[in-house]
Design a protein around this motif. Structure first.
Motif, PDB file in Angstrom:
ATOM      1  N   SER A 161       0.857  -1.182   0.000  1.00  0.00           N
ATOM      2  CA  SER A 161       0.000   0.000   0.000  1.00  0.00           C
ATOM      3  C   SER A 161       0.893   1.231   0.000  1.00  0.00           C
ATOM      4  O   SER A 161       1.862   1.304   0.765  1.00  0.00           O
ATOM      5  N   SER A 162       0.587   2.199  -0.855  1.00  0.00           N
ATOM      6  CA  SER A 162       1.457   3.361  -1.005  1.00  0.00           C
ATOM      7  C   SER A 162       1.272   4.394   0.092  1.00  0.00           C
ATOM      8  O   SER A 162       2.220   5.110   0.438  1.00  0.00           O
ATOM      9  N   LEU A 163       0.067   4.503   0.647  1.00  0.00           N
ATOM     10  CA  LEU A 163      -0.231   5.638   1.499  1.00  0.00           C
ATOM     11  C   LEU A 163      -0.527   5.294   2.949  1.00  0.00           C
ATOM     12  O   LEU A 163      -0.589   6.185   3.786  1.00  0.00           O
ATOM     13  N   GLN A 164      -0.751   4.030   3.280  1.00  0.00           N
ATOM     14  CA  GLN A 164      -1.040   3.753   4.681  1.00  0.00           C
ATOM     15  C   GLN A 164       0.255   3.700   5.495  1.00  0.00           C
ATOM     16  O   GLN A 164       1.315   3.345   4.979  1.00  0.00           O
ATOM     17  N   VAL A 165       0.136   4.096   6.763  1.00  0.00           N
ATOM     18  CA  VAL A 165       1.293   4.279   7.639  1.00  0.00           C
ATOM     19  C   VAL A 165       1.248   3.234   8.752  1.00  0.00           C
ATOM     20  O   VAL A 165       0.191   2.987   9.342  1.00  0.00           O
ATOM     21  N   SER A 166       2.407   2.651   9.037  1.00  0.00           N
ATOM     22  CA  SER A 166       2.485   1.581  10.035  1.00  0.00           C
ATOM     23  C   SER A 166       3.173   2.058  11.309  1.00  0.00           C
ATOM     24  O   SER A 166       3.989   2.976  11.285  1.00  0.00           O
ATOM     25  N   GLY A 167       2.850   1.402  12.397  1.00  0.00           N
ATOM     26  CA  GLY A 167       3.447   1.720  13.686  1.00  0.00           C
ATOM     27  C   GLY A 167       2.755   0.948  14.787  1.00  0.00           C
ATOM     28  O   GLY A 167       1.908   0.083  14.520  1.00  0.00           O
ATOM     29  N   SER A 202      -2.692  -8.774  13.721  1.00  0.00           N
ATOM     30  CA  SER A 202      -2.037  -7.621  13.108  1.00  0.00           C
ATOM     31  C   SER A 202      -2.207  -7.635  11.593  1.00  0.00           C
ATOM     32  O   SER A 202      -2.359  -6.582  10.973  1.00  0.00           O
ATOM     33  N   SER A 203      -2.206  -8.817  10.983  1.00  0.00           N
ATOM     34  CA  SER A 203      -2.420  -8.913   9.539  1.00  0.00           C
ATOM     35  C   SER A 203      -3.829  -8.475   9.168  1.00  0.00           C
ATOM     36  O   SER A 203      -4.024  -7.696   8.225  1.00  0.00           O
ATOM     37  N   ALA A 204      -4.816  -8.974   9.910  1.00  0.00           N
ATOM     38  CA  ALA A 204      -6.197  -8.592   9.621  1.00  0.00           C
ATOM     39  C   ALA A 204      -6.405  -7.096   9.779  1.00  0.00           C
ATOM     40  O   ALA A 204      -7.015  -6.435   8.925  1.00  0.00           O
ATOM     41  N   GLU A 205      -5.865  -6.528  10.868  1.00  0.00           N
ATOM     42  CA  GLU A 205      -6.038  -5.097  11.092  1.00  0.00           C
ATOM     43  C   GLU A 205      -5.354  -4.280   9.998  1.00  0.00           C
ATOM     44  O   GLU A 205      -5.896  -3.285   9.517  1.00  0.00           O
ATOM     45  N   SER A 206      -4.165  -4.718   9.569  1.00  0.00           N
ATOM     46  CA  SER A 206      -3.432  -3.994   8.526  1.00  0.00           C
ATOM     47  C   SER A 206      -4.162  -4.040   7.202  1.00  0.00           C
ATOM     48  O   SER A 206      -4.265  -3.028   6.495  1.00  0.00           O
ATOM     49  N   SER A 238      -7.279  -2.011   7.228  1.00  0.00           N
ATOM     50  CA  SER A 238      -6.878  -0.608   7.123  1.00  0.00           C
ATOM     51  C   SER A 238      -6.554  -0.264   5.679  1.00  0.00           C
ATOM     52  O   SER A 238      -6.926   0.807   5.183  1.00  0.00           O
ATOM     53  N   ALA A 239      -5.862  -1.172   4.974  1.00  0.00           N
ATOM     54  CA  ALA A 239      -5.522  -0.925   3.573  1.00  0.00           C
ATOM     55  C   ALA A 239      -6.773  -0.767   2.720  1.00  0.00           C
ATOM     56  O   ALA A 239      -6.839   0.105   1.839  1.00  0.00           O
ATOM     57  N   ALA A 240      -7.776  -1.612   2.988  1.00  0.00           N
ATOM     58  CA  ALA A 240      -9.024  -1.499   2.233  1.00  0.00           C
ATOM     59  C   ALA A 240      -9.698  -0.150   2.488  1.00  0.00           C
ATOM     60  O   ALA A 240     -10.247   0.478   1.572  1.00  0.00           O
ATOM     61  N   ALA A 241      -9.645   0.313   3.752  1.00  0.00           N
ATOM     62  CA  ALA A 241     -10.246   1.606   4.082  1.00  0.00           C
ATOM     63  C   ALA A 241      -9.478   2.750   3.425  1.00  0.00           C
ATOM     64  O   ALA A 241     -10.066   3.700   2.900  1.00  0.00           O
ATOM     65  N   MET A 276     -10.106   6.072   0.204  1.00  0.00           N
ATOM     66  CA  MET A 276      -9.896   7.495   0.462  1.00  0.00           C
ATOM     67  C   MET A 276      -9.158   8.214  -0.661  1.00  0.00           C
ATOM     68  O   MET A 276      -9.081   9.441  -0.651  1.00  0.00           O
ATOM     69  N   HIS A 277      -8.577   7.471  -1.597  1.00  0.00           N
ATOM     70  CA  HIS A 277      -7.778   8.137  -2.628  1.00  0.00           C
ATOM     71  C   HIS A 277      -7.982   7.437  -3.967  1.00  0.00           C
ATOM     72  O   HIS A 277      -8.547   6.338  -4.039  1.00  0.00           O
ATOM     73  N   ASP A 278      -7.481   8.069  -5.029  1.00  0.00           N
ATOM     74  CA  ASP A 278      -7.625   7.546  -6.388  1.00  0.00           C
ATOM     75  C   ASP A 278      -6.330   6.979  -6.939  1.00  0.00           C
ATOM     76  O   ASP A 278      -6.218   6.725  -8.142  1.00  0.00           O
ATOM     77  N   GLY A 279      -5.326   6.807  -6.095  1.00  0.00           N
ATOM     78  CA  GLY A 279      -4.031   6.315  -6.530  1.00  0.00           C
ATOM     79  C   GLY A 279      -4.012   4.808  -6.696  1.00  0.00           C
ATOM     80  O   GLY A 279      -5.060   4.148  -6.733  1.00  0.00           O
ATOM     81  N   PRO A 280      -2.820   4.220  -6.776  1.00  0.00           N
ATOM     82  CA  PRO A 280      -2.700   2.762  -6.955  1.00  0.00           C
ATOM     83  C   PRO A 280      -3.356   1.996  -5.808  1.00  0.00           C
ATOM     84  O   PRO A 280      -3.290   2.399  -4.653  1.00  0.00           O
ATOM     85  N   ARG A 281      -3.988   0.880  -6.152  1.00  0.00           N
ATOM     86  CA  ARG A 281      -4.640   0.040  -5.150  1.00  0.00           C
ATOM     87  C   ARG A 281      -3.610  -0.829  -4.432  1.00  0.00           C
ATOM     88  O   ARG A 281      -2.506  -1.080  -4.918  1.00  0.00           O
ATOM     89  N   THR A 282      -3.986  -1.322  -3.276  1.00  0.00           N
ATOM     90  CA  THR A 282      -3.091  -2.142  -2.454  1.00  0.00           C
ATOM     91  C   THR A 282      -2.942  -3.542  -3.031  1.00  0.00           C
ATOM     92  O   THR A 282      -3.932  -4.167  -3.438  1.00  0.00           O
ATOM     93  N   ASP A 283      -1.708  -4.034  -3.099  1.00  0.00           N
ATOM     94  CA  ASP A 283      -1.440  -5.441  -3.358  1.00  0.00           C
ATOM     95  C   ASP A 283      -1.382  -6.126  -1.989  1.00  0.00           C
ATOM     96  O   ASP A 283      -0.423  -5.953  -1.240  1.00  0.00           O
ATOM     97  N   TYR A 284      -2.405  -6.903  -1.672  1.00  0.00           N
ATOM     98  CA  TYR A 284      -2.549  -7.417  -0.307  1.00  0.00           C
ATOM     99  C   TYR A 284      -1.444  -8.392   0.074  1.00  0.00           C
ATOM    100  O   TYR A 284      -1.006  -8.418   1.229  1.00  0.00           O
ATOM    101  N   ASP A 285      -0.990  -9.198  -0.870  1.00  0.00           N
ATOM    102  CA  ASP A 285       0.067 -10.146  -0.545  1.00  0.00           C
ATOM    103  C   ASP A 285       1.386  -9.418  -0.279  1.00  0.00           C
ATOM    104  O   ASP A 285       2.117  -9.747   0.668  1.00  0.00           O
ATOM    105  N   LYS A 286       1.686  -8.408  -1.086  1.00  0.00           N
ATOM    106  CA  LYS A 286       2.916  -7.637  -0.862  1.00  0.00           C
ATOM    107  C   LYS A 286       2.821  -6.817   0.424  1.00  0.00           C
ATOM    108  O   LYS A 286       3.815  -6.667   1.146  1.00  0.00           O
TER     109      LYS A 286
END
Length: 497
Positions: free
Chosen positions: A61-67, A254-258, A261-264, A268-278
């Motif tokens: 995912s290009s835009l989601q932030v981890s921590g 943690s995987s499910a929550e991440s 979150s990526a789906a949410a 929110m944006h029109d950019g590249p979609r998340t590759d869930y496996d990556k």
């Protein structure tokens, strides 16, 4: 990424601006989540730094932030309490490697199949536990071990605090922090440019310092002093069944929550979609590094991710830079963290826990999807009453049972009941169409038992799309016993396959 930014100064300025916003949101949350998890605050900062500098560079995912995330505080606290802080790194490292393996096996997309009601119930249970536990932290008291005891002890906590000036001061700081967080969206637009958690903690810190309130402050070691790599003895404990169960829980939750979150964030944006496996592999790499450093586990965090998108981020640069700002702050200004009242961080966590409970969604969910509402509520109660892992397992079990029930659509038609006479030779024909499983057996048997006992039955199963073995065996046996009770009228075994 870098060549594109260098060719577009405007884009670079936007990414730097967004990264600063995310940094200001992440700073108090990293420290607060660590304290709530029962570990030194520096470990939360390390996880935030790894989430930016390591995971931020990886594909997914290009835009989601981890921590560090509030959703894992309960599980981390239980793991540290049961196995010790030194084993935490080994658990997180193993969970990260498991996530990488799941990503390599292309299991990321399957996490999207987890019932939303179970995830929301899990987060609601975590939220309630966080609220109860952090109320004790706000008052400077020690929280009971179980979630139920935490909730049950809140009235006594408030009564005991009323007679202590120190506890009242701490509660006042925490309550003021929560009040500012609630009211921040109503502030003038210029003030709202400052992230609410940072503003609330800054105001609480300034007020408590000016008034010289007797409240406990945050304890922070140097960044290098916080690093605690797992040793050989810690890694050896991974062979224990309980520790491996915690590893699996860390990895799956943690995987499910991440990925949720990526789906949410994708919405929110029109950019590249998340590759869930990556993305799953990226989270795994991040947790592997965090485990090697003895830090907290990480997930993608929707609060920081939404702040990133709303601040105008368009590339990975903003989340990478936010990790750099965290590193710079932790190295250059650790003394600033030491003046933050623990009650203020507890207030931030109480507010975060409140937002995890979907109060506004419960009523419409109950009206439109009552079964999903029950799963959500049962999962939340189980998480509070039992523990996170068992609560989620119970929720998943209920979701599977509900799905099986929903797919077992069955229509029953009865023909030939209008004949008269005490011993009519004409059988009653019962036709079943749809899906017949053991879950529908009570409904079918109730229908059969309402039919005349002196009339033979003929069961037509040809219209069924699915008939499980348990249902076939029970129905044919019931009809055979019924017909054998009137042997002069019909031979045994009259079910039509």
């Amino acid at each position: 990424m870098l060549p594109t930014l260098l060719r577009s100064p405007r884009l670079l300025r936007g990414e730097i601006s967004a990264s600063l916003v995310v940094f200001l949101v992440a700073l108090p949350l990293c420290a607060g989540v660590a304290v709530a998890s029962g570990v030194p605050a520096g470990l939360g900062l390390i996880t935030g730094i790894v989430g930016g500098l390591v995971v931020g560079l990886l594909p997914g995912s290009s835009l989601q932030v981890s921590g560090p995330a509030a959703g894992l505080t309960v599980l981390v606290y239980e793991a540290v309490h049961e196995y010790g802080l030194s084993v935490l790194g080994a658990v997180v490292l193993a969970a990260g490697l498991l996530q990488v393996l799941l990503g390599v096996l292309r299991m990321g997309r399957w996490f999207r199949a987890i019932s939303v009601a179970v995830v929301e119930g899990m987060l609601a249970g975590i939220g309630l536990t966080i609220i109860a536990g952090q109320l004790y932290a706000m008052a400077g008291a020690t929280a009971p071990a179980s979630g139920v005891a935490k909730l049950a002890g809140v009235p006594e906590l408030l009564m005991d605090s009323a007679g202590s000036a120190t506890a009242l001061s701490a509660l006042g700081v925490g309550a003021a922090t929560i009040g500012l967080l609630i009211g921040w969206p109503r502030m003038p637009e210029r003030l709202r440019a400052v992230p609410a958690p940072l503003a609330a903690v800054a105001v609480a810190t300034g007020a408590s310092s000016l008034l010289d309130l007797p409240v406990a402050r945050l304890r922070v070691q140097g960044l290098l002093g916080s690093i605690q790599p797992p040793g050989g003895d810690d890694l050896a404990r991974l062979a224990e069944v309980g520790v491996m169960g915690t590893v699996v829980a860390f990895a799956l939750i943690s995987s499910a929550e991440s990925l949720f979150s990526a789906a949410a964030v994708d919405r929110m944006h029109d950019g590249p979609r998340t590759d869930y496996d990556k993305e799953l592999m990226a989270q795994g790499v991040g947790n592997t590094v965090c485990g090697a450093l003895g830090a907290l586990p990480m997930t993608a965090v929707i609060v920081r991710s939404s702040a990133n998108v709303q601040a105008g981020a368009r590339t990975k640069a903003s989340r990478v830079l936010h990790g750099f700002w965290l590193l710079l702050f932790a190295v250059l200004f650790p003394a600033v963290l030491k003046i933050i009242p623990l009650a203020a961080l507890a207030g931030v966590l109480v507010f975060a826990g409140w937002k995890l409970v979907p109060f506004t969604q419960l009523r419409p969910l109950w009206r439109e999807h009552r079964g999903e509402a029950v799963i959500l509520a049962v999962t939340a109660v189980a998480v509070v009453a039992l523990n996170l892992f068992e609560g989620v397992l119970l929720g998943l079990l209920l979701a599977v049972v509900k799905s099986a029930w929903d797919t077992s659509h069955l229509h029953i038609e009865v023909h030939g009941t209008d004949d008269t006479g005490d011993a009519s030779p004409h059988p009653i024909r019962v036709t079943l169409t749809g899906n017949a499983t053991f879950l529908r057996l009570p409904q079918i048997i109730d229908t059969l038992e309402e039919l005349p006992r002196h009339r033979p039955l003929e069961l037509d199963l040809a219209g069924l799309r699915h008939l499980d073995h348990a249902c076939r065996t029970a129905l044919t046996s019931w009809v055979d016993r019924h017909n054998q009770a009137i042997p002069t009228l019909v031979p045994a075994g009259s079910a039509t396959p």
